[in-house]
Write an enzyme that holds these catalytic residues in place. Structure first.
Site, PDB file in Angstrom:
ATOM      1  N   PRO A   1      -9.443   3.011  -5.869  1.00  0.00           N
ATOM      2  CA  PRO A   1      -9.020   2.528  -4.465  1.00  0.00           C
ATOM      3  C   PRO A   1      -7.357   3.085  -4.258  1.00  0.00           C
ATOM      4  CG  PRO A   1      -9.587   0.483  -5.983  1.00  0.00           C
ATOM      5  CD  PRO A   1      -9.602   1.955  -6.708  1.00  0.00           C
TER       6      PRO A   1
ATOM      7  N   HIS B   1       2.609   7.184 -21.024  1.00  0.00           N
ATOM      8  CA  HIS B   1       3.678   6.285 -20.138  1.00  0.00           C
ATOM      9  C   HIS B   1       4.852   7.397 -19.673  1.00  0.00           C
ATOM     10  CE1 HIS B   1       4.848   2.262 -19.169  1.00  0.00           C
ATOM     11  NE2 HIS B   1       5.695   3.034 -18.199  1.00  0.00           N
TER      12      HIS B   1
ATOM     13  N   TYR C   1       4.721  -3.534 -20.568  1.00  0.00           N
ATOM     14  CA  TYR C   1       5.179  -4.581 -19.772  1.00  0.00           C
ATOM     15  C   TYR C   1       4.820  -5.946 -20.469  1.00  0.00           C
ATOM     16  CZ  TYR C   1       4.484  -0.783 -16.229  1.00  0.00           C
ATOM     17  OH  TYR C   1       4.542   0.177 -15.551  1.00  0.00           O
TER      18      TYR C   1
ATOM     19  N   GLY D   1      -3.132  -0.388  -5.445  1.00  0.00           N
ATOM     20  CA  GLY D   1      -3.536  -1.412  -6.520  1.00  0.00           C
ATOM     21  C   GLY D   1      -2.278  -2.364  -6.623  1.00  0.00           C
ATOM     22  N   LEU D   2      -2.388  -3.305  -7.502  1.00  0.00           N
ATOM     23  CA  LEU D   2      -1.254  -4.095  -7.825  1.00  0.00           C
ATOM     24  C   LEU D   2      -0.409  -3.726  -9.091  1.00  0.00           C
ATOM     25  CD1 LEU D   2       0.386  -7.045  -7.054  1.00  0.00           C
ATOM     26  CD2 LEU D   2      -1.149  -7.884  -9.075  1.00  0.00           C
ATOM     27  N   GLY D   3       0.806  -3.525  -8.771  1.00  0.00           N
ATOM     28  CA  GLY D   3       1.742  -3.248  -9.946  1.00  0.00           C
ATOM     29  C   GLY D   3       2.188  -4.330 -10.801  1.00  0.00           C
TER      30      GLY D   3
ATOM     31  N   GLY E   1     -15.196  12.286 -11.231  1.00  0.00           N
ATOM     32  CA  GLY E   1     -16.185  11.621 -10.791  1.00  0.00           C
ATOM     33  C   GLY E   1     -16.107  10.186 -10.546  1.00  0.00           C
TER      34      GLY E   1
HETATM   35  P1  NAD Z   1       7.863  -1.679  -5.828  1.00  0.00           P
HETATM   36  O1  NAD Z   1       8.753  -0.548  -5.237  1.00  0.00           O
HETATM   37  O2  NAD Z   1       6.455  -1.818  -5.942  1.00  0.00           O
HETATM   38  O3  NAD Z   1       8.390  -3.062  -5.425  1.00  0.00           O
HETATM   39  C1  NAD Z   1       9.603  -3.163  -5.236  1.00  0.00           C
HETATM   40  C2  NAD Z   1      10.034  -4.630  -4.787  1.00  0.00           C
HETATM   41  O4  NAD Z   1       9.789  -5.045  -3.537  1.00  0.00           O
HETATM   42  C3  NAD Z   1       9.665  -5.741  -5.837  1.00  0.00           C
HETATM   43  O5  NAD Z   1      10.970  -6.523  -6.112  1.00  0.00           O
HETATM   44  C4  NAD Z   1       9.012  -6.735  -4.791  1.00  0.00           C
HETATM   45  O6  NAD Z   1       9.123  -8.381  -5.110  1.00  0.00           O
HETATM   46  C5  NAD Z   1       9.207  -6.287  -3.436  1.00  0.00           C
HETATM   47  N1  NAD Z   1       8.108  -6.064  -2.641  1.00  0.00           N
HETATM   48  C6  NAD Z   1       6.876  -6.247  -2.842  1.00  0.00           C
HETATM   49  N2  NAD Z   1       6.202  -6.206  -1.692  1.00  0.00           N
HETATM   50  C7  NAD Z   1       6.898  -6.796  -0.677  1.00  0.00           C
HETATM   51  C8  NAD Z   1       6.781  -6.824   0.610  1.00  0.00           C
HETATM   52  N3  NAD Z   1       5.510  -6.728   1.203  1.00  0.00           N
HETATM   53  N4  NAD Z   1       7.943  -7.159   1.521  1.00  0.00           N
HETATM   54  C9  NAD Z   1       9.227  -7.317   0.855  1.00  0.00           C
HETATM   55  N5  NAD Z   1       9.379  -7.062  -0.464  1.00  0.00           N
HETATM   56  C10 NAD Z   1       8.308  -6.685  -1.330  1.00  0.00           C
HETATM   57  O7  NAD Z   1       8.598  -1.785  -7.561  1.00  0.00           O
HETATM   58  P2  NAD Z   1       7.938  -2.093  -8.862  1.00  0.00           P
HETATM   59  O8  NAD Z   1       6.889  -3.427  -8.641  1.00  0.00           O
HETATM   60  O9  NAD Z   1       8.852  -2.245 -10.026  1.00  0.00           O
HETATM   61  O10 NAD Z   1       6.928  -0.996  -9.110  1.00  0.00           O
HETATM   62  C11 NAD Z   1       5.536  -0.924  -8.852  1.00  0.00           C
HETATM   63  C12 NAD Z   1       4.718  -0.827 -10.107  1.00  0.00           C
HETATM   64  O11 NAD Z   1       4.823   0.669 -10.666  1.00  0.00           O
HETATM   65  C13 NAD Z   1       5.068  -1.751 -11.321  1.00  0.00           C
HETATM   66  O12 NAD Z   1       4.594  -2.847 -11.025  1.00  0.00           O
HETATM   67  C14 NAD Z   1       4.379  -0.912 -12.335  1.00  0.00           C
HETATM   68  O13 NAD Z   1       2.868  -1.243 -12.321  1.00  0.00           O
HETATM   69  C15 NAD Z   1       4.650   0.627 -11.927  1.00  0.00           C
HETATM   70  N6  NAD Z   1       5.707   1.358 -12.478  1.00  0.00           N
HETATM   71  C16 NAD Z   1       5.234   2.345 -13.310  1.00  0.00           C
HETATM   72  C17 NAD Z   1       6.453   3.104 -14.138  1.00  0.00           C
HETATM   73  C18 NAD Z   1       5.900   4.153 -15.057  1.00  0.00           C
HETATM   74  O14 NAD Z   1       6.978   4.765 -15.644  1.00  0.00           O
HETATM   75  N7  NAD Z   1       4.833   4.633 -14.924  1.00  0.00           N
HETATM   76  C19 NAD Z   1       7.847   2.785 -13.840  1.00  0.00           C
HETATM   77  C20 NAD Z   1       7.977   1.594 -12.845  1.00  0.00           C
HETATM   78  C21 NAD Z   1       6.915   1.020 -12.485  1.00  0.00           C
END
Ligand code: NAD
Length: 267
Positions: A11, A106, A46, A14-16, A7
């Site tokens: 969004p 995770h 992280y 979101g921000l990673g 329920g």
């Molecule tokens: P991403 O694919 O989101 O971004 C990759 C790169 O792109 C970053 O270096 C960033 O500086 C650059 N970037 C972002 N926006 C841009 C833009 N508009 N123009 C040019 N470059 C840009 O990679 P990420 O941040 O490593 O992954 C996203 C999120 O996913 C992580 O922050 C984390 O929260 C999550 N994550 C989860 C797992 C998991 O196992 N569950 C694994 C990896 C990442």
């Protein structure tokens, strides 16, 4: 917004925060909230739950949002599964924002079902609002869902144009579970290839948008939530400015054809 099987609504962007540490993390999360983000993804692994919590509390104190407006996702790492209660309490304490909106496991690993069972108690008492998984694919998800009472609300997996995993995404969605993409821009070190891909560039130019916006839009049009990571305020704003255009069926087909089954991380 994506309506979840419990329920709740989440969004589509979101921000990673994977690579965000210390003050940079606090500043970037605040910047994101100012830009309209209402979903933040963090994890025990992280090492920045405390900073994410500081930023959310600051945003609330500054009157930018109310606590209820912002959804924070965090994750238990497999080496915490045998002490899930302690791990959940630690996350609650570090974030210090009242409840946790969603807690993911995770990765699959020994003890995951038992750890999830303990987290179900936290959902019952309202300390955690929703549960989910990360890096679970068809077999892992089906096996897991047969062994737990509360269905996971969301699965977070690697998804970008070079690793689309479309069959897995369809399967997860068909089970009533939302899908969220990590590395939606391909992850660090792959920007040159993806952002310079001739198909992505052509589509971006045709819409007057950036390659990043096209890749994120492609995921959300596939009903997949995205959590791009960045500490650059311009990129943070750019990555959520994807609701004023849409990709055509031909664009979607052309991006689908870019799949290379090229995973950018090992799990
Ligand atoms: P991403 O694919 O989101 O971004 C990759 C790169 O792109 C970053 O270096 C960033 O500086 C650059 N970037 C972002 N926006 C841009 C833009 N508009 N123009 C040019 N470059 C840009 O990679 P990420 O941040 O490593 O992954 C996203 C999120 O996913 C992580 O922050 C984390 O929260 C999550 N994550 C989860 C797992 C998991 O196992 N569950 C694994 C990896 C990442």
């Amino acid at each position: 917004m994506k309506k979840l099987n419990n329920g709740m609504s989440v969004p589509m962007v979101g921000l990673g925060t994977y690579a965000l540490k210390g003050e940079t993390c606090v500043r970037s999360v605040l910047e994101a909230i100012r830009a309209g983000y209402r979903l933040i993804d963090t994890a025990h692994m992280y090492g920045n739950e405390r900073e994410v919590g500081v930023a959310v509390r600051k945003a609330v104190d500054e009157g930018l949002v109310s606590r209820e407006d912002v959804l924070v996702i965090t994750k238990l790492y497999p080496n915490q599964f045998d002490q899930a209660r302690k791990a959940a309490d630690l996350a609650l304490d570090r974030l210090d924002i009242g409840h946790i909106d969603m807690m993911l496991l995770h990765h699959p690993g020994p003890g995951d079902v038992a750890a999830y069972g303990i987290l179900e108690e936290y959902v019952a008492s309202g300390r955690i609002r929703a549960l989910g998984l990360s890096n679970y694919y068809i077999r892992e998800l089906d096996d897991f869902m047969g062994r737990v009472a509360l269905p996971p609300a969301l699965v977070q997996n690697e998804i970008h144009p070079y690793y689309q995993d479309a069959g897995v995404t369809r399967h997860i969605l068909s089970r009533g579970v939302a899908v969220q993409a990590w590395y939606p821009l391909g992850g660090r070190g792959h920007q040159k290839a993806l952002f310079g891909d001739p198909v992505i560039l052509r589509i971006a130019r045709a819409h007057g948008k950036s390659p990043a916006q096209v890749m994120l839009r492609w995921n959300i049009q596939n009903d997949v939530i995205v959590i791009p990571g960045s500490s650059n305020p311009d990129h943070i704003r750019e990555n959520i400015s994807i609701f004023d255009f849409s990709l055509s069926e031909a664009d979607m087909r052309d991006i689908a054809a870019l799949n290379r089954d090229e995973k950018h991380d090992w799990y």
